[in-house]
Write a protein that holds these residues in place. Structure first.
Motif, PDB file in Angstrom:
ATOM      1  N   SER A 286     -54.077 154.655  18.830  1.00  0.00           N
ATOM      2  CA  SER A 286     -53.392 155.103  17.589  1.00  0.00           C
ATOM      3  C   SER A 286     -54.357 154.863  16.420  1.00  0.00           C
ATOM      4  CB  SER A 286     -51.996 154.652  17.280  1.00  0.00           C
ATOM      5  OG  SER A 286     -51.110 154.917  18.185  1.00  0.00           O
ATOM      6  N   PHE A 287     -54.771 153.873  16.149  1.00  0.00           N
ATOM      7  CA  PHE A 287     -55.615 153.396  14.925  1.00  0.00           C
ATOM      8  C   PHE A 287     -56.993 154.305  15.124  1.00  0.00           C
ATOM      9  CE2 PHE A 287     -58.994 151.338  12.520  1.00  0.00           C
ATOM     10  CZ  PHE A 287     -58.413 151.071  11.367  1.00  0.00           C
ATOM     11  N   PRO A 288     -57.583 154.139  16.304  1.00  0.00           N
ATOM     12  CA  PRO A 288     -58.664 154.820  16.419  1.00  0.00           C
ATOM     13  C   PRO A 288     -58.627 156.442  16.108  1.00  0.00           C
ATOM     14  CG  PRO A 288     -58.828 153.286  17.971  1.00  0.00           C
ATOM     15  CD  PRO A 288     -57.431 153.397  17.453  1.00  0.00           C
ATOM     16  N   ARG A 289     -57.598 157.086  16.694  1.00  0.00           N
ATOM     17  CA  ARG A 289     -57.403 158.482  16.262  1.00  0.00           C
ATOM     18  C   ARG A 289     -57.202 158.911  14.856  1.00  0.00           C
ATOM     19  NH1 ARG A 289     -56.878 159.760  21.098  1.00  0.00           N
ATOM     20  NH2 ARG A 289     -55.028 160.422  22.412  1.00  0.00           N
ATOM     21  N   VAL A 290     -56.783 157.663  13.806  1.00  0.00           N
ATOM     22  CA  VAL A 290     -56.863 158.069  12.476  1.00  0.00           C
ATOM     23  C   VAL A 290     -58.482 157.706  12.039  1.00  0.00           C
ATOM     24  CG1 VAL A 290     -56.274 157.061  10.204  1.00  0.00           C
ATOM     25  CG2 VAL A 290     -54.531 157.203  12.157  1.00  0.00           C
ATOM     26  N   HIS A 291     -58.689 156.402  12.348  1.00  0.00           N
ATOM     27  CA  HIS A 291     -60.119 156.058  11.703  1.00  0.00           C
ATOM     28  C   HIS A 291     -61.343 156.834  12.261  1.00  0.00           C
ATOM     29  CE1 HIS A 291     -63.415 153.180  11.062  1.00  0.00           C
ATOM     30  NE2 HIS A 291     -62.654 152.857  10.045  1.00  0.00           N
ATOM     31  N   ASP A 292     -61.493 156.858  13.672  1.00  0.00           N
ATOM     32  CA  ASP A 292     -62.572 157.657  14.307  1.00  0.00           C
ATOM     33  C   ASP A 292     -62.676 159.019  14.711  1.00  0.00           C
ATOM     34  OD1 ASP A 292     -63.222 154.782  14.261  1.00  0.00           O
ATOM     35  OD2 ASP A 292     -62.513 154.569  16.446  1.00  0.00           O
ATOM     36  N   GLU A 293     -61.392 159.679  15.230  1.00  0.00           N
ATOM     37  CA  GLU A 293     -61.272 160.800  15.481  1.00  0.00           C
ATOM     38  C   GLU A 293     -61.281 161.701  14.196  1.00  0.00           C
ATOM     39  OE1 GLU A 293     -58.799 161.723  18.191  1.00  0.00           O
ATOM     40  OE2 GLU A 293     -59.681 160.175  19.990  1.00  0.00           O
ATOM     41  N   GLN A 294     -60.239 161.231  13.317  1.00  0.00           N
ATOM     42  CA  GLN A 294     -60.073 162.001  12.024  1.00  0.00           C
ATOM     43  C   GLN A 294     -60.907 161.663  10.759  1.00  0.00           C
ATOM     44  OE1 GLN A 294     -57.926 164.477  12.016  1.00  0.00           O
ATOM     45  NE2 GLN A 294     -57.380 164.111  14.198  1.00  0.00           N
ATOM     46  N   GLY A 295     -61.614 160.642  10.995  1.00  0.00           N
ATOM     47  CA  GLY A 295     -62.670 160.167   9.938  1.00  0.00           C
ATOM     48  C   GLY A 295     -61.952 159.705   8.590  1.00  0.00           C
ATOM     49  N   VAL A 296     -60.655 159.129   8.814  1.00  0.00           N
ATOM     50  CA  VAL A 296     -60.002 158.591   7.680  1.00  0.00           C
ATOM     51  C   VAL A 296     -60.140 156.984   7.619  1.00  0.00           C
ATOM     52  CG1 VAL A 296     -57.755 158.147   6.694  1.00  0.00           C
ATOM     53  CG2 VAL A 296     -58.519 160.548   7.762  1.00  0.00           C
ATOM     54  N   ALA A 297     -61.017 156.459   6.581  1.00  0.00           N
ATOM     55  CA  ALA A 297     -61.451 155.107   6.460  1.00  0.00           C
ATOM     56  C   ALA A 297     -60.131 154.196   6.019  1.00  0.00           C
ATOM     57  CB  ALA A 297     -62.500 154.999   5.612  1.00  0.00           C
ATOM     58  N   ALA A 298     -59.157 154.036   7.010  1.00  0.00           N
ATOM     59  CA  ALA A 298     -58.150 153.157   6.781  1.00  0.00           C
ATOM     60  C   ALA A 298     -58.578 151.699   7.141  1.00  0.00           C
ATOM     61  CB  ALA A 298     -56.742 153.427   7.872  1.00  0.00           C
ATOM     62  N   ARG A 299     -57.782 150.701   6.483  1.00  0.00           N
ATOM     63  CA  ARG A 299     -58.283 149.558   6.620  1.00  0.00           C
ATOM     64  C   ARG A 299     -57.340 148.856   7.767  1.00  0.00           C
ATOM     65  NH1 ARG A 299     -57.076 147.957   0.673  1.00  0.00           N
ATOM     66  NH2 ARG A 299     -57.102 145.739   1.660  1.00  0.00           N
ATOM     67  N   PRO A 300     -57.765 148.283   8.775  1.00  0.00           N
ATOM     68  CA  PRO A 300     -57.223 147.770   9.768  1.00  0.00           C
ATOM     69  C   PRO A 300     -56.478 146.533   9.539  1.00  0.00           C
ATOM     70  CG  PRO A 300     -59.198 147.378  10.430  1.00  0.00           C
ATOM     71  CD  PRO A 300     -59.455 148.197   8.918  1.00  0.00           C
ATOM     72  N   VAL A 301     -55.240 146.249   9.903  1.00  0.00           N
ATOM     73  CA  VAL A 301     -54.555 144.873   9.741  1.00  0.00           C
ATOM     74  C   VAL A 301     -53.798 144.893  11.281  1.00  0.00           C
ATOM     75  CG1 VAL A 301     -52.496 143.514   8.889  1.00  0.00           C
ATOM     76  CG2 VAL A 301     -53.822 145.097   7.477  1.00  0.00           C
TER      77      VAL A 301
END
Length: 274
Positions: A155-170
């Motif tokens: 789920s997090f890689p879907r946002v950060h890697d695939e969609q290119g949205v630089a969210a901050r992981p917790v």
């Protein structure tokens, strides 16, 4: 001399055929299609989907689906055991579980290691936030925001890697941990499959909201070892019957209608067992 060669060749063919037949028999004996007992891996920390109660029993949509599959395979001796996003493939490969029914999204990377029956439902990744946070309306609003990351989950890689949205992981150990972090203000959002989010929101319905901005399809498959084609096909038949006789629609309504989640009640397109 020629006679000896012919005899040796016939013996080799006999041994090979016997070994092949033995292999086929062994495969059939270990198939979930012929087993009398099943060990099924499930989540223990996803309210409404797969959760272990204080009494030690399991409940949720995935649990009911797993029970229905077992019943339609004519198996009454079923044991549930907890799995996580990080352990599912290994437990299938090692034979620790016969099946995994655990919000297990089918991906090309996972299909290298295990096979999938189904899917039994196609979920959609969405976003869960605190109701007071009105600034997050889509995936793009997660830029620079604190987003829960569960190890082993896509789920997090879907946002950060695939969609290119630089969210901050917790990081949290599971989605119950994500829920705790979100309600405590330690993170800004949780993004994963909408069924999981609906279950989480049901625990804090007045304080949380689903953004309702889906951005992926997440086919939930039943994990099974790669060589068990017969078992995979048997599970597919069970899933098909669940949709045809209304069982799937009833279970979806049971777990997700109370939080207003729109669900699909038609048979998903199967992945194929070979």
């Amino acid at each position: 001399m020629n006679g000896r060669r012919v005899a040796a060749a016939l013996l080799a063919v006999f041994v090979l055929a016997a070994g092949t037949a033995c292999g086929i028999a062994d495969a059939d004996e270990t198939s979930v299609a012929t087993k009398d007992t099943l060990v099924i891996g499930v989540n223990a920390d996803q309210p409404g989907v797969g959760e272990r109660t204080e009494s030690g029993s399991y409940e949720g949509f995935d649990i009911d689906i797993a029970r229905e599959i077992a019943e339609r395979l004519r198996v009454t001796d079923v044991t549930f055991t907890p799995v996580t996003s990080a352990t599912r493939e290994e437990m299938i490969q090692n034979g620790d579980v016969d099946l995994v029914v655990a919000s297990y999204s089918v991906t090309p990377e996972r299909k290298v290691k295990v096979s999938f029956a189904g899917p039994y439902y196609v979920a959609h990744q969405d976003i869960l936030v605190r109701r007071s946070d009105t600034a997050i309306r889509s995936i793009h609003d997660l830029q620079d925001r604190r987003l829960c990351r569960v190890p082993g989950s896509v789920s997090f890689p879907r946002v950060h890697d695939e969609q290119g949205v630089a969210a901050r992981p917790v990081v949290a150990n599971g989605y119950s941990g994500c829920l705790t972090g979100l309600t405590a203000g330690a993170m800004d959002a949780v993004s994963t499959d909408d069924l999981i989010l609906a279950g989480l929101a049901s625990r804090h319905g007045r304080d949380l909201r689903i953004v309702n901005a889906p951005f992926t399809d997440e086919p939930y498959g039943v994990g099974i070892r790669k060589s068990d084609v017969n078992g995979c096909e048997a599970v597919n038949k069970a899933i098909t019957r669940m949709y045809q006789d209304g069982t799937a629609a009833r279970l979806l309504a049971k777990w997700f209608a109370p939080v207003g989640l729109k669900v699909t009640t038609t048979v998903p397109q199967f992945e194929g067992c070979v």
